[in-house]
Design a protein around this motif. Structure first.
Motif, mmCIF file in Angstrom:
data_model
loop_
_atom_site.group_PDB
_atom_site.id
_atom_site.type_symbol
_atom_site.label_atom_id
_atom_site.label_comp_id
_atom_site.label_asym_id
_atom_site.label_seq_id
_atom_site.Cartn_x
_atom_site.Cartn_y
_atom_site.Cartn_z
ATOM 1 N N GLY A 119 0.192 -1.412 -0.154
ATOM 2 C CA GLY A 119 0.473 -0.156 0.065
ATOM 3 C C GLY A 119 0.729 1.288 -0.361
ATOM 4 N N VAL A 120 0.113 2.017 0.129
ATOM 5 C CA VAL A 120 0.392 3.677 -0.461
ATOM 6 C C VAL A 120 1.356 4.083 1.194
ATOM 7 C CG1 VAL A 120 0.573 6.564 -0.471
ATOM 8 C CG2 VAL A 120 -1.128 4.534 -2.125
ATOM 9 N N GLY A 121 0.890 3.503 2.324
ATOM 10 C CA GLY A 121 1.889 3.836 3.979
ATOM 11 C C GLY A 121 2.566 2.663 3.520
ATOM 12 N N ALA A 122 3.358 2.115 3.249
ATOM 13 C CA ALA A 122 4.415 1.827 3.094
ATOM 14 C C ALA A 122 5.448 1.647 2.105
ATOM 15 C CB ALA A 122 3.952 -0.239 2.532
ATOM 16 N N TYR A 123 5.045 2.620 1.166
ATOM 17 C CA TYR A 123 5.828 3.278 0.314
ATOM 18 C C TYR A 123 6.241 4.285 0.893
ATOM 19 C CZ TYR A 123 4.803 0.441 -3.105
ATOM 20 O OH TYR A 123 5.267 -0.645 -4.349
ATOM 21 N N VAL A 124 5.791 5.180 2.143
ATOM 22 C CA VAL A 124 5.861 6.358 2.420
ATOM 23 C C VAL A 124 6.604 5.476 3.688
ATOM 24 C CG1 VAL A 124 5.044 8.184 4.390
ATOM 25 C CG2 VAL A 124 3.588 7.616 1.862
ATOM 26 N N LEU B 96 16.688 -0.785 15.828
ATOM 27 C CA LEU B 96 16.331 -1.644 15.667
ATOM 28 C C LEU B 96 14.866 -1.320 16.420
ATOM 29 C CD1 LEU B 96 19.042 -4.980 17.693
ATOM 30 C CD2 LEU B 96 18.220 -3.933 14.885
ATOM 31 N N GLY B 97 14.509 -0.240 17.160
ATOM 32 C CA GLY B 97 13.069 -0.087 17.470
ATOM 33 C C GLY B 97 12.638 0.680 16.026
ATOM 34 N N LEU B 98 12.552 1.563 15.711
ATOM 35 C CA LEU B 98 12.810 2.103 14.687
ATOM 36 C C LEU B 98 12.167 1.441 13.344
ATOM 37 C CD1 LEU B 98 12.118 5.118 14.049
ATOM 38 C CD2 LEU B 98 14.400 5.667 12.817
ATOM 39 N N LEU B 99 13.184 0.277 13.196
ATOM 40 C CA LEU B 99 13.268 -0.624 12.350
ATOM 41 C C LEU B 99 12.095 -1.775 12.481
ATOM 42 C CD1 LEU B 99 14.004 -1.830 9.376
ATOM 43 C CD2 LEU B 99 15.382 -3.655 10.778
ATOM 44 N N GLU B 100 12.068 -1.871 13.353
ATOM 45 C CA GLU B 100 10.419 -2.288 13.675
ATOM 46 C C GLU B 100 9.326 -1.805 13.443
ATOM 47 O OE1 GLU B 100 9.410 -5.616 15.135
ATOM 48 O OE2 GLU B 100 12.125 -5.983 15.013
ATOM 49 N N VAL B 101 8.972 -0.942 13.951
ATOM 50 C CA VAL B 101 7.605 0.361 13.625
ATOM 51 C C VAL B 101 7.837 0.310 11.974
ATOM 52 C CG1 VAL B 101 6.896 2.779 14.002
ATOM 53 C CG2 VAL B 101 8.238 1.460 15.995
ATOM 54 N N LEU B 102 8.881 0.882 11.613
ATOM 55 C CA LEU B 102 8.313 0.827 10.264
ATOM 56 C C LEU B 102 8.401 -0.479 9.410
ATOM 57 C CD1 LEU B 102 11.936 3.134 9.578
ATOM 58 C CD2 LEU B 102 9.507 4.213 9.556
ATOM 59 N N SER B 103 8.450 -1.535 10.208
ATOM 60 C CA SER B 103 8.199 -2.735 9.819
ATOM 61 C C SER B 103 6.982 -2.531 9.385
ATOM 62 C CB SER B 103 8.953 -3.869 10.601
ATOM 63 O OG SER B 103 10.208 -3.939 10.124
ATOM 64 N N TYR B 104 6.843 -2.688 10.929
ATOM 65 C CA TYR B 104 4.485 -2.606 11.248
ATOM 66 C C TYR B 104 4.105 -1.853 9.918
ATOM 67 C CZ TYR B 104 0.295 -1.822 13.161
ATOM 68 O OH TYR B 104 -0.826 -1.802 13.309
ATOM 69 N N TYR B 105 4.169 -1.060 9.353
ATOM 70 C CA TYR B 105 3.828 0.035 9.060
ATOM 71 C C TYR B 105 4.120 0.019 6.896
ATOM 72 C CZ TYR B 105 1.945 3.071 12.134
ATOM 73 O OH TYR B 105 1.820 3.500 13.363
ATOM 74 N N GLY B 106 5.338 -1.579 6.410
ATOM 75 C CA GLY B 106 5.558 -1.993 5.901
ATOM 76 C C GLY B 106 6.979 -1.879 4.940
ATOM 77 N N ALA B 107 7.488 -0.970 5.446
ATOM 78 C CA ALA B 107 8.523 -0.539 4.793
ATOM 79 C C ALA B 107 9.562 -2.094 4.851
ATOM 80 C CB ALA B 107 9.906 -0.218 5.952
ATOM 81 N N LEU B 108 9.895 -2.801 5.301
ATOM 82 C CA LEU B 108 10.874 -3.738 4.272
ATOM 83 C C LEU B 108 9.741 -4.832 3.071
ATOM 84 C CD1 LEU B 108 11.702 -5.726 7.660
ATOM 85 C CD2 LEU B 108 12.851 -4.288 6.388
ATOM 86 N N LYS B 109 7.901 -4.118 3.226
ATOM 87 C CA LYS B 109 8.036 -5.386 2.231
ATOM 88 C C LYS B 109 7.879 -4.163 1.065
ATOM 89 C CE LYS B 109 3.998 -7.405 4.750
ATOM 90 N NZ LYS B 109 2.680 -7.816 4.947
ATOM 91 N N ALA B 110 7.651 -3.652 1.372
ATOM 92 C CA ALA B 110 7.993 -1.598 0.024
ATOM 93 C C ALA B 110 9.713 -2.092 -0.186
ATOM 94 C CB ALA B 110 7.935 -0.567 0.464
ATOM 95 N N ALA B 111 10.216 -2.203 0.453
ATOM 96 C CA ALA B 111 11.742 -2.367 0.050
ATOM 97 C C ALA B 111 12.216 -3.574 -1.065
ATOM 98 C CB ALA B 111 12.705 -2.349 1.204
#
Length: 231
Positions: A26-31, A101-116
């Protein structure tokens, strides 16, 4: 029935491609990914005075620095040796690693790793042979070698990369480790003597990181191919 018996299982590359096609981002993951790239890449590090407030969104700026004790450069002090000195040095790395690591967990929750994974796989797979999910770990290394190493270890522990990927990533990270942070912190003293714009050496060093990664990848697929046959 015959077709089911004769069907062959998908190879890992086909499975990865199928996953990318089936998984919608989703768009949120790319953001979230965009924020992660800006935060870890050093885009907002050493901003001009008018935009200095953007440093609040920079990893190196946000982790800050330790104060000094009795004239020492930091709480680690000077002149320490053996296990006690090593313990204090390791302790000094904890804040940066925990923040990353803490920030990565938050970003992963919003889909950053999927977008990457979806955006960076077409770039990183042909060049370095690593999946796109490693993109954030590589970007983080531009500012913090410790945080980049911690994210890389997390990818290995969760099975997102194998040992061959680990070696290639380590080669990329080791060359010019902490590139942005070290360049502007150390080389800035020589900026006045540069005969070219200050961004050109930075770009050259960044490109050479890929040269080193590709060289190691070639070595692993030729001279050391047998070492990874069971991977």
């Amino acid at each position: 029935m015959v077709s089911n018996v004769l069907s062959t299982p998908q190879v890992p590359e086909q499975q990865e491609q199928a996953t990318l096609e089936e998984e919608k981002v989703g768009v949120g993951a790319y953001v979230s990914l965009f924020f992660a790239v800006c935060f870890f890449s050093g885009v907002f590090y050493k901003m001009p005075e008018a935009y200095r407030w953007l440093g609040a969104f920079d990893f190196t700026t946000l982790i800050g620095k330790f104060g000094s004790i009795s004239g020492a450069s930091s709480f680690v002090g000077s002149g320490g040796v053996s296990a006690r000195a090593g313990f204090l040095f390791a302790l000094s790395l904890v804040p940066g690693v925990m923040l990353a690591l803490g920030l990565l967990e938050v970003l992963s929750y919003y889909g950053a790793l999927k977008a990457a994974q979806k955006l960076m796989t077409p770039l990183l797979k042909p060049i370095l042979g690593v999946p796109g999910v490693t993109g954030l770990a590589l970007i983080t290394d531009l500012q913090s070698t410790d945080a980049g190493a911690a994210l890389t270890k997390g990818l290995l522990d969760t099975g997102k990369i194998d040992k061959k990927n680990l070696v290639v990533m380590s080669a990329w990270q080791y060359a010019g480790a902490g590139l942005v942070n070290n360049y502007f912190s150390i080389a800035s003293a020589l900026f006045f003597a540069f005969l070219v714009p200050v961004w050109i050496p930075l770009v050259v060093m960044f490109c050479l990181k890929f040269v080193g990664g590709v060289f190691v990848r070639v070595c692993l697929t030729t001279f050391y191919k047998k070492d990874f046959q069971n991977e």
